[in-house]
Design an enzyme around this catalytic site. Structure first.
Site, PDB file in Angstrom:
ATOM      1  N   CYS A 100      36.992  12.090   6.082  1.00 18.03           N
ATOM      2  CA  CYS A 100      35.503  12.988   5.646  1.00 18.03           C
ATOM      3  C   CYS A 100      34.463  12.582   6.777  1.00 18.03           C
ATOM      4  CB  CYS A 100      35.283  12.689   4.384  1.00 18.03           C
ATOM      5  SG  CYS A 100      34.726  11.144   3.845  1.00 18.03           S
ATOM      6  N   HIS A 152      10.038  12.164  12.667  1.00 22.00           N
ATOM      7  CA  HIS A 152       9.631  13.452  11.970  1.00 22.00           C
ATOM      8  C   HIS A 152      10.104  14.450  12.666  1.00 22.00           C
ATOM      9  CE1 HIS A 152       6.751  11.502   9.096  1.00 22.00           C
ATOM     10  NE2 HIS A 152       7.724  11.438   8.610  1.00 22.00           N
ATOM     11  N   ARG A 162      24.583   2.907  13.650  1.00 27.04           N
ATOM     12  CA  ARG A 162      24.863   4.268  13.726  1.00 27.04           C
ATOM     13  C   ARG A 162      23.374   4.811  13.928  1.00 27.04           C
ATOM     14  NH1 ARG A 162      27.196   6.326   8.172  1.00 27.04           N
ATOM     15  NH2 ARG A 162      26.647   8.189   8.502  1.00 27.04           N
ATOM     16  N   ARG A 168      31.715  11.395  -4.508  1.00 31.06           N
ATOM     17  CA  ARG A 168      31.540  10.091  -4.113  1.00 31.06           C
ATOM     18  C   ARG A 168      30.346   9.415  -5.025  1.00 31.06           C
ATOM     19  NH1 ARG A 168      29.850   8.615   1.865  1.00 31.06           N
ATOM     20  NH2 ARG A 168      28.000   9.469   1.141  1.00 31.06           N
ATOM     21  N   ASN A 202      32.398   7.631  10.225  1.00 28.89           N
ATOM     22  CA  ASN A 202      31.174   7.474  10.655  1.00 28.89           C
ATOM     23  C   ASN A 202      30.967   5.879  10.611  1.00 28.89           C
ATOM     24  OD1 ASN A 202      30.862  10.033  10.894  1.00 28.89           O
ATOM     25  ND2 ASN A 202      29.839  10.390   9.243  1.00 28.89           N
ATOM     26  N   ARG A 217      28.394  14.051  -1.397  1.00 26.61           N
ATOM     27  CA  ARG A 217      27.305  13.053  -1.209  1.00 26.61           C
ATOM     28  C   ARG A 217      26.258  12.901  -2.328  1.00 26.61           C
ATOM     29  NH1 ARG A 217      28.137  14.268   4.642  1.00 26.61           N
ATOM     30  NH2 ARG A 217      28.907  12.080   5.828  1.00 26.61           N
TER      31      ARG A 217
HETATM   32  C1  PEP Z   1      31.333   8.202   6.741  1.00 25.44           C
HETATM   33  O1  PEP Z   1      30.837   7.063   6.960  1.00 25.44           O
HETATM   34  O2  PEP Z   1      32.187   8.552   7.852  1.00 25.44           O
HETATM   35  C2  PEP Z   1      31.032   8.862   5.734  1.00 25.44           C
HETATM   36  C3  PEP Z   1      31.560  10.103   5.465  1.00 25.44           C
HETATM   37  O3  PEP Z   1      29.892   8.491   4.836  1.00 25.44           O
HETATM   38  P1  PEP Z   1      28.560   8.905   5.423  1.00 25.44           P
HETATM   39  O4  PEP Z   1      28.240   9.635   6.759  1.00 25.44           O
HETATM   40  O5  PEP Z   1      27.851   9.382   4.154  1.00 25.44           O
HETATM   41  O6  PEP Z   1      28.178   7.250   5.435  1.00 25.44           O
HETATM   42 MG    MG Z   2      29.975   6.068   5.131  1.00 28.07          MG
END
Ligand code: PEP
Ligand code: MG
Length: 816
Positions: free
Chosen positions: A744, A441, A709, A585, A698, A549
């Site tokens: 992106c 949090h 991640r 998306r 990402n 998103r």
């Molecule tokens: C990514 O994975 O780089 C991406 C843009 O999608 P998200 O961060 O929403 O998973």
């Molecule tokens: Mg992603």
């Protein structure tokens, strides 16, 4: 007890007469012995009071006189110990009638049913003289059933598989408990051989139930059917589960290197860079007196403190962001928890102070949560600790005067509690905690307040010297202790020049972005809320949206949004984009992004399970509705569809087939995200079946490096500039041929990364709106030849660090 049996209302103590501890009767004794009123086990025993638990679970407290705890045992002789089995009529306490009469507030002795939520008193024998063994009162389980036959009809059990993404943590537990409280039936949830009162948040949390676990819901009472149905339904569908905010880790950019041996690594919980003197938040255990000053005084003090904290929480919730509101409402549910309160009151009744009783009650729950093999639950234990401190502080405000935190401090702590952050936020330049995770949090609140934060930095950070200087680079996941004066000056200068460059770059934010040699680079915005964010992005110079998103439309609700609602939302974003294109998306949930209405199974490796397009194909109705809404919106502005988590052509074909069935669907551009090594390797085939590609760096980094991640142990090292990731991006750009390739993910907003991407052939970048002006400035300062040379060299480097160093040198005249 031999004596006069009176109604509780006649007891001159509001704790009893107001039934704060429960309903019951009172006896004005004429003899000096207290006997067990029923068979059972001694649940608690003090010199002046005993609680007996019957085999059915009813708990009866028999209390000799009023305020007799203050006698310290004088005039009282206990005859039983905790845990001992007793039969009706056994001697529990004998006492000196005269001594009590002259030394205590009163001789009148309450006999109380403590767990009135599960049992009720159906008959009493009031206003008469009773002898030992005479009928006193009748207690019955709260089910309204009078016969064994009807009792069995009203006892209902249901099995449910738990749908809440993170199991029964605080917020889902509060949802269940609130729903359960709406029924008269007693309700329990059993799991792993243990049963918990479904009306108690803390009891539910301590079961350690996770998503996908099967639990038994048992209800007893008139409305048992409806109660069991409602609770099992809630458990199954996870309806009303608040959104789990996305961790901040995906927000970039990385600016400041940290290579000194004094560096401590952690995980980014809130992005940004800060320099400042270290201030340790010492949350030393607050002192509380064990002994109370009388049941009445302590109960009142506790009630007042709880009410005060509750109203403060409610006030902050009203003012806070939506995420903050969710958290604070869960805290309110916890502080109102009946079991916590009962446990505390039993302690007070046993002679303890309000503070001691409150701490004891909460610590029981905290230790149960800390045993659980679930990091989110362990995080929530910290929330309970926060409530403990807040109530203790309200009980003795003098002892806990707000810590004097100098303005501009870089706060170091084992862990920061949400309330501390809310109170201290304005004085902090940054936060670094030894424990905690990006889903805590505190991470959510820090991001909302714009305070850079690093969590999970380990014990070493606690040894840092109070007042010494440090550089916190949350973006890079590094705290640099005792930096040399020049490093500090350098960091400050970088922060300042970053600020200035940002300021200056605003002037040209609305111009086309071209490299120094004139190659056009489109800079789009990543959006994740709605039209207002789109308007702000255009003000920052966005040339449209490269990634909407859409998860924000789906979280925190009991059912997916209908087509009309989605179409209206997309149309309003299109209007805000004022003619610029919108890339929508499709729903990308699963993994670290749960939604409440889908009964997603518990998975051992959620990141490798039902995610992104896989979810859409598994629930085709949701996909069809979303595609239809996008196609509809596409009639009022330029729209394109982007599919997340593609790994094979069959997924694209399956979506295409659905699009074909929608009137006008065939003409809408369809793109695929390249977020898996598989997709990167077959980019040319994917490009042949799509209109554009968009690289999600990402996830591509997470899957290429096998580094979760959201896992604090590895996510700080999950650097998208790893040569393996760069080579996959190069393969994608080459495979795409003439088709546009966008990036992106966070790498596009990384000022060291963007030039490399351009060198690898990428011509579209989509980034958080606030980074658009500065990104455009950096791109304008480099030529494609420079970028290509840098990209070539980067792919040959041994590590991400080496790539960063190389890029830093190559861009030294360009970057702040
Ligand atoms: C990514 O994975 O780089 C991406 C843009 O999608 P998200 O961060 O929403 O998973
Ligand atoms: Mg992603």
């Amino acid at each position: 007890m031999q004596g006069w049996v009176a109604p509780l209302d006649e007891v001159p103590d509001p704790v009893f007469s107001d039934r704060m501890l429960g309903d019951g009767v009172a006896i004005d004794p004429t003899d000096s012995a207290m006997h067990a009123p029923c068979d059972g086990v001694v649940a608690s025993a003090a010199a002046h009071a005993v609680t007996i638990r019957t085999s059915e679970g009813a708990e009866i407290l028999i209390h000799v006189g009023l305020e007799t705890v203050a006698l310290g045992g004088r005039g009282l002789v206990p005859h039983v110990r905790e845990g001992e089995a007793v039969r009706a009529g056994d001697l529990l306490i004998s006492f000196d009638l005269d001594f009590i009469a002259t030394h205590a507030k009163s001789l009148i002795s309450p006999v109380i049913l403590i767990n009135g939520d599960a049992f009720e008193i159906t008959r009493t024998n009031l206003n008469r003289e009773a002898a030992r063994g005479d009928f006193l009162m009748e207690i019955r389980r709260r089910n309204g059933a009078l016969t064994a036959e009807s009792l069995s009809q009203k006892r209902v059990q249901r099995e449910a598989s738990v749908g809440f993404a993170h199991g029964l943590h605080a917020r889902p537990a509060a949802l269940i408990a609130n729903a359960a409280k709406g029924f008269r039936a007693s309700l329990s949830i059993s799991f792993g051989g243990r049963a918990a009162n479904a009306k108690s948040v803390t009891a539910l949390m301590s079961l350690g139930v996770r998503q996908g676990d099967r639990v038994i819901v048992s209800a007893e009472g008139e409305d048992a059917d409806a109660a069991a149905e409602r609770v099992s339904d809630l458990l199954r569908t996870a309806a009303g589960e608040p959104a789990t905010p996305r961790p901040a880790a995906h927000v970039e950019p990385v600016l400041i290197p940290a290579t000194s041996p004094n560096e401590i690594r952690g995980i980014c919980a809130s992005p940004g860079v800060a320099v400042g003197p270290i201030h340790h938040l010492r949350t030393a255990e607050m002192e509380v007196d064990e002994a109370g000053k009388g049941i009445s005084a302590e109960t009142e003090a506790l009630t007042r403190a709880v009410v005060a904290v509750r109203s403060r929480l409610a006030g902050s919730a009203e003012k806070g962001s939506r995420a903050q509101r969710d958290i604070l409402h869960a805290h309110i549910a916890l502080i109102e928890d009946t079991e916590l309160r009962r446990t505390a009151l039993v302690q007070i009744e046993a002679g303890k102070s309000a503070g001691y009783a409150w701490r004891a009650a909460l610590r029981e729950t905290i230790s149960a949560l800390e045993q659980l093999d679930d990091h989110l639950m362990r995080e929530r234990a910290k929330d309970i600790l926060d409530l403990e401190r807040q109530v203790l502080a309200a009980l003795s405000p003098d002892a806990t005067a707000a810590q004097d935190v100098p303005a501009g401090s870089l706060l170091i702590a084992e862990n920061v509690l949400p309330s501390q952050l809310v109170a201290l936020g304005a004085k902090l330049v940054g936060i670094c905690t030894a424990s905690g995770g990006p889903m805590s949090h505190v991470a959510i609140i820090a991001t909302g307040m714009g305070i850079p934060a690093l969590v999970g930095a380990g014990e070493a950070v606690l040894a840092s010297v109070e007042g010494s200087m440090a550089i916190l680079n949350a973006d890079a996941g590094v705290l640099l202790l005792n930096p040399e004066e020049h490093a500090r000056a350098d960091a400050r200068a970088r922060i300042e020049s970053h600020r200035k460059l940002r300021q200056a770059s605003l002037a040209r934010a609305h111009e086309d972005c071209r490299t120094a040699d004139g190659v056009r680079i489109a800079v789009f915005a990543n959006l994740q809320s709605g039209a207002a964010e789109a308007t702000a992005a255009i003000e920052q110079g966005a040339e449209g949206c490269g990634l909407l998103r859409t998860e924000f439309l789906f979280v925190d609700r009991a059912a997916p949004p209908p087509e009309d609602e989605q179409a209206a939302e997309y149309e309003s974003i299109l209007r805000a984009l004022d003619g610029w294109p919108l890339t929508i998306r499709t729903l990308d949930i699963g993994g670290d992004k749960p939604v409440s209405f889908l009964p997603m199974p518990r998975e051992d490796n959620p990141a490798l399970g039902l995610r992104g397009v896989r979810v859409s194909l598994a629930w085709p109705d949701i996909l069809r509705t979303q595609l239809a809404a996008i196609v509809r919106a596409g009639r009022s502005g330029p729209c394109r569809i982007l599919l997340p988590m593609i790994t094979s052509l069959s997924e694209i074909r399956a979506v295409r087939a659905q699009l074909k069935d929608i009137h006008g669907g065939e003409s809408v551009h369809l793109g695929a995200m390249i977020e898996t090594p598989a997709a990167a390797m077959i980019a040319s085939e994917i490009a042949q079946e799509t209109d554009f590609l968009s690289i999600g760096s990402n996830d591509l980094t997470q899957y290429t490096l096998a580094m979760d991640r959201t896992n604090p142990h590895v996510s700080a090292q999950a650097d998208a500039l790893h040569p393996a990731v760069l080579r996959l991006i190069a393969a994608t750009a080459a495979g795409a041929g003439e088709k546009p390739v966008c990036v992106c993910g966070g790498l596009a907003a990384d000022l060291l990364g963007a030039p490399i991407l351009i060198g690898l052939g990428v011509r579209e970048l989509s980034v958080p709106p606030s980074t658009i002006p500065i990104l455009k400035s950096v791109i304008r300062a480099i030529s494609t030849q420079q970028a290509q040379a840098l990209a070539r060299e980067s792919s040959r480097q041994p590590s991400a660090e080496a790539v960063r160093e190389l890029a830093r040198q190559a861009l030294s005249g360009v970057l702040p």
